[in-house]
Design an enzyme around this catalytic site. Structure first.
Site, mmCIF file in Angstrom:
data_model
loop_
_atom_site.group_PDB
_atom_site.id
_atom_site.type_symbol
_atom_site.label_atom_id
_atom_site.label_comp_id
_atom_site.label_asym_id
_atom_site.label_seq_id
_atom_site.Cartn_x
_atom_site.Cartn_y
_atom_site.Cartn_z
ATOM 1 N N ASN A 113 1.145 -1.387 0.469
ATOM 2 C CA ASN A 113 -0.286 0.291 -0.198
ATOM 3 C C ASN A 113 0.690 1.397 0.488
ATOM 4 O O ASN A 113 1.655 1.198 0.275
ATOM 5 C CB ASN A 113 -0.959 -0.377 1.108
ATOM 6 N N GLY A 114 -0.140 2.419 0.133
ATOM 7 C CA GLY A 114 0.948 3.236 -0.113
ATOM 8 C C GLY A 114 0.932 4.457 1.078
ATOM 9 O O GLY A 114 1.637 5.311 1.051
ATOM 10 N N GLU A 353 -7.635 11.362 -2.148
ATOM 11 C CA GLU A 353 -5.819 11.519 -2.353
ATOM 12 C C GLU A 353 -4.996 11.832 -3.165
ATOM 13 O O GLU A 353 -5.165 11.227 -4.629
ATOM 14 C CB GLU A 353 -4.909 10.090 -2.168
ATOM 15 N N HIS A 438 -9.628 -1.045 -1.091
ATOM 16 C CA HIS A 438 -10.276 -0.351 0.184
ATOM 17 C C HIS A 438 -11.273 -1.976 0.510
ATOM 18 O O HIS A 438 -12.140 -1.247 1.075
ATOM 19 C CB HIS A 438 -10.771 0.783 0.567
ATOM 20 N N ASN A 476 -8.887 6.481 3.962
ATOM 21 C CA ASN A 476 -7.949 5.466 3.804
ATOM 22 C C ASN A 476 -7.745 4.779 5.145
ATOM 23 O O ASN A 476 -7.843 5.158 6.129
ATOM 24 C CB ASN A 476 -6.518 5.428 3.280
HETATM 25 P P1 FAD Z 1 -5.086 -7.600 5.085
HETATM 26 O O1 FAD Z 1 -4.037 -7.016 5.172
HETATM 27 O O2 FAD Z 1 -5.449 -7.923 3.207
HETATM 28 O O3 FAD Z 1 -4.722 -8.864 5.468
HETATM 29 C C1 FAD Z 1 -5.211 -10.207 4.972
HETATM 30 C C2 FAD Z 1 -4.230 -11.429 5.264
HETATM 31 O O4 FAD Z 1 -4.616 -12.346 5.143
HETATM 32 C C3 FAD Z 1 -3.331 -10.745 3.739
HETATM 33 O O5 FAD Z 1 -1.925 -10.772 3.669
HETATM 34 C C4 FAD Z 1 -3.163 -12.635 2.803
HETATM 35 O O6 FAD Z 1 -2.691 -13.385 1.672
HETATM 36 C C5 FAD Z 1 -3.542 -13.291 3.868
HETATM 37 N N1 FAD Z 1 -4.849 -14.267 3.820
HETATM 38 C C6 FAD Z 1 -5.909 -14.203 3.275
HETATM 39 N N2 FAD Z 1 -6.991 -15.130 3.018
HETATM 40 C C7 FAD Z 1 -5.496 -16.372 2.967
HETATM 41 C C8 FAD Z 1 -6.352 -17.988 3.986
HETATM 42 N N3 FAD Z 1 -7.132 -18.179 3.362
HETATM 43 N N4 FAD Z 1 -5.078 -17.801 4.056
HETATM 44 C C9 FAD Z 1 -4.082 -17.216 4.855
HETATM 45 N N5 FAD Z 1 -3.905 -16.268 5.109
HETATM 46 C C10 FAD Z 1 -4.320 -15.724 4.475
HETATM 47 N N6 FAD Z 1 -4.895 1.812 3.375
HETATM 48 C C11 FAD Z 1 -4.371 2.673 4.218
HETATM 49 O O7 FAD Z 1 -5.385 3.213 5.224
HETATM 50 N N7 FAD Z 1 -3.557 3.690 3.085
HETATM 51 C C12 FAD Z 1 -3.353 3.581 2.014
HETATM 52 O O8 FAD Z 1 -2.209 4.731 1.299
HETATM 53 C C13 FAD Z 1 -3.590 2.768 1.375
HETATM 54 N N8 FAD Z 1 -3.040 2.051 0.278
HETATM 55 C C14 FAD Z 1 -2.956 0.966 -0.860
HETATM 56 C C15 FAD Z 1 -3.051 0.758 -1.380
HETATM 57 C C16 FAD Z 1 -2.813 -0.941 -2.458
HETATM 58 C C17 FAD Z 1 -2.375 -0.669 -4.180
HETATM 59 C C18 FAD Z 1 -3.950 -1.604 -2.121
HETATM 60 C C19 FAD Z 1 -3.820 -2.950 -2.125
HETATM 61 C C20 FAD Z 1 -4.125 -1.230 -0.631
HETATM 62 C C21 FAD Z 1 -3.779 0.473 -0.454
HETATM 63 N N9 FAD Z 1 -4.921 0.382 1.335
HETATM 64 C C22 FAD Z 1 -4.240 1.891 1.715
HETATM 65 C C23 FAD Z 1 -5.931 -0.452 1.742
HETATM 66 C C24 FAD Z 1 -5.005 -1.836 2.678
HETATM 67 O O9 FAD Z 1 -3.323 -1.825 3.214
HETATM 68 C C25 FAD Z 1 -5.812 -2.265 3.737
HETATM 69 O O10 FAD Z 1 -6.994 -1.690 4.189
HETATM 70 C C26 FAD Z 1 -5.700 -3.299 4.436
HETATM 71 O O11 FAD Z 1 -4.399 -4.189 4.148
HETATM 72 C C27 FAD Z 1 -6.557 -4.527 5.153
HETATM 73 O O12 FAD Z 1 -6.127 -5.476 6.363
HETATM 74 P P2 FAD Z 1 -6.198 -6.086 6.895
HETATM 75 O O13 FAD Z 1 -5.397 -6.828 8.386
HETATM 76 O O14 FAD Z 1 -8.450 -6.159 6.930
HETATM 77 O O15 FAD Z 1 -6.349 -7.435 5.508
#
Ligand code: FAD
Length: 498
Positions: A113-114, A353, A438, A476
């Site tokens: 992410n950013g 953004e 998101h 975000n």
């Molecule tokens: P995630 O961070 O998605 O973590 C879930 C993890 O579980 C992953 O590592 C995945 O591989 C793993 N997983 C999934 N299914 C399984 C399974 N069945 N078995 C084992 N492992 C599994 N947010 C911001 O606040 N600021 C930003 O600047 C920003 N920029 C972004 C830019 C990009 C390109 C992207 C894609 C996202 C961005 N986001 C940003 C969003 C932010 O990254 C997400 O909201 C956040 O990562 C979500 O957190 P989480 O803990 O819900 O899940």
């Protein structure tokens, strides 16, 4: 090993998973993370762990033969590149009308992410999560999350003078010309490191077009913060390249978790099952929702709430580009640092953004990722024919996001005598409305779980990730996901584990 038993198992290593891992291990509990992506610690043949956005290879993408760039078109051409299929770091999961970008690896979304680390506006937070004590969140858990994540702020004098943020200054000036306020956005990318990159005294990452496929330097991703601290307790183990495929109750009061281990080419190496006293779902909005919907539909966890899978939203994400008449800069930092804040406008809340377009050459493009207040929601549903879980988001559901963003950018275009780029998201397609960064919801707090993420019907099962948040947070999302996980883990450790 087969028949192994762990006290606490966490599915996924993004924000929710990393918070759970730190707080459980600090409480003295042996904790095991199962993560489907790689542990990104080994450099490739070029000496780098991650590839850059401009020269993507297999490391860029989760098992694809061609990249799927968010901005995938340019003047009538598809600008994606052929790559080798590999367990790369960025997934774009295709649900028909919606592609959801997600990080794959130890650190989840923090790898790609950013880094924009934004605390939501309190009145909006109170509106979306009314059952959560906002005083506690803003007094304790948002500050705790920001500190744990290593959030820092841009030096405004440097911002004003560096060529690397020319694009953002132009974006700010254009917004202000149309009467919109702008604001600096905190980040987990180390701005001190970035200044050294600009000065030539540190290896370039943000200033070498690195983001979305990983940053080799500068960014405080979760593997360097929460997960590193959890590892220092000596109580954390992580199995990377292991995908959880099933969770079922028993034996006894615990749970059996099945998983598939793959290699970096995607071939199955082993299937395993372990038992755990407690299981924390942290696979992200999509990953957790898919697992829970499948477990309910196939009778593995039949007593889950009927609302599992419901309430998914894209945080109102829509992207757009403007053809600027001003120079936006050939040198652009890949890390955004400023936003247009029109959230308090009841006629169309937008927090946009000002995004870089770090192509390494002057393109006169101003790019934006707008977050809007889109009320539309979708459901994850199980297809018994394919055995897969789909997401029923339809194309028309993006319209409220487009309408709100169009209001702001029409005005900016009219005040600055500019127009939209229609070539960045397809051929004559102005709005990037069919993908999102998101994903939020699918297992809502206080509906599919209790008010602290405990899954209804199954003591010892918890949800700690973005699937708890009802589809929208107005900024975000990762600071909110982290802070909510901090709040819920504090409660769970105090009341369930002692
Ligand atoms: P995630 O961070 O998605 O973590 C879930 C993890 O579980 C992953 O590592 C995945 O591989 C793993 N997983 C999934 N299914 C399984 C399974 N069945 N078995 C084992 N492992 C599994 N947010 C911001 O606040 N600021 C930003 O600047 C920003 N920029 C972004 C830019 C990009 C390109 C992207 C894609 C996202 C961005 N986001 C940003 C969003 C932010 O990254 C997400 O909201 C956040 O990562 C979500 O957190 P989480 O803990 O819900 O899940």
């Amino acid at each position: 090993s087969p028949g192994a038993h762990v006290p606490a198992l966490i599915i996924g290593s993004g924000y929710g998973g990393a918070v759970a891992a730190l707080r459980l291990t600090q409480a003295g509990i042996d904790t095991h993370i199962v993560e489907m992506g790689q542990n990104w610690t080994t450099p490739g043949a070029d000496g780098k762990i991650f590839c850059s956005m401009l020269k993507p290879d297999g490391r860029s993408s989760w098992f694809r033969n061609r990249t799927d760039q968010p901005v995938g078109w340019f003047i009538g051409s598809d600008v994606n590149k052929d790559i080798d299929s590999y367990a790369g770091v960025l997934d774009s999961e295709d649900f028909g009308a919606m592609r959801v970008y997600q990080g794959r690896g130890v650190g989840g979304g923090s790898l790609v992410n950013g880094g924009m680390a934004v605390i939501p506006k309190r009145p909006y937070f109170e509106q979306i999560l009314p059952s959560v004590d906002a005083g506690e969140m803003y007094g304790t858990y948002f500050p705790r999350a920001s500190a744990g994540l290593g959030v820092n702020n841009m030096d405004s004098a440097w911002f004003d003078s560096t060529e690397w943020y020319q694009f953002a200054r132009v974006g700010r000036d254009d917004a202000q010309a149309a009467g919109y306020a702008t604001t600096f956005v905190p980040n987990v990318y180390d701005f001190g490191y970035m200044q050294r990159e600009a000065a030539g005294s540190a290896t370039k990452s943000a200033l070498a077009s690195e983001v979305i496929y990983g940053n080799n330097y500068g960014k405080k991703s979760l593997d360097k913060t929460y997960l590193a601290e959890a590892a220092r307790t000596g109580k954390l183990t992580i199995s990377a390249l292991h995908t959880v495929t099933g969770v079922t109750a028993g034996p006894g009061s615990g749970y059996t978790v099945t998983m598939t281990q793959i290699n970096t080419s995607g071939a199955t190496v082993a299937t395993k099952s372990v038992t755990a006293d407690r299981v924390f779902f942290a696979a992200g909005s999509v990953g957790t929702s898919k697992l829970l919907v499948a477990m309910k539909a196939t009778g593995k966890l039949p007593n889950l709430s009927d609302t599992v899978g419901a309430g998914w939203g894209n945080n109102g994400n829509v992207m757009v580009g403007r053809a600027n008449s001003k120079l936006t800069g050939g040198n652009q930092s890949a890390i955004p640092a400023m936003g247009i804040d029109n959230w308090d406008d009841p006629a169309g809340p937008v927090f946009a953004e000002i995004a870089p377009f770090p192509a390494g050459t002057e393109l006169w493009i101003s790019l934006y990722l707008a977050i809007t207040k889109n009320p539309n929601r979708a459901n994850f549903t199980f297809d018994s024919g394919s055995g897969k879980v789909g997401l029923d988001w339809s194309a028309g559901q993006a319209q409220p996001s487009i309408d709100a963003a169009k209001r702001v950018f029409d005005k900016i275009n009219s005040k600055t005598l500019t127009s939209y780029r229609t070539d960045l998201f397809g051929v004559y397609k102005t709005w990037g409305d069919d993908f999102c960064y998101h994903p939020l919801g699918g297992c809502l707090l206080g509906s599919a779980t209790d008010n602290y993420g405990r899954l209804n019907g199954y003591p010892g099962l918890y949800v700690v990730d973005g699937s708890l948040i009802p589809g929208s947070v107005g900024v975000n999302p990762f600071v909110t996901i982290t802070a909510l996980a901090e709040r819920n883990m504090a409660k769970v450790i105090a009341t369930d584990l002692h």
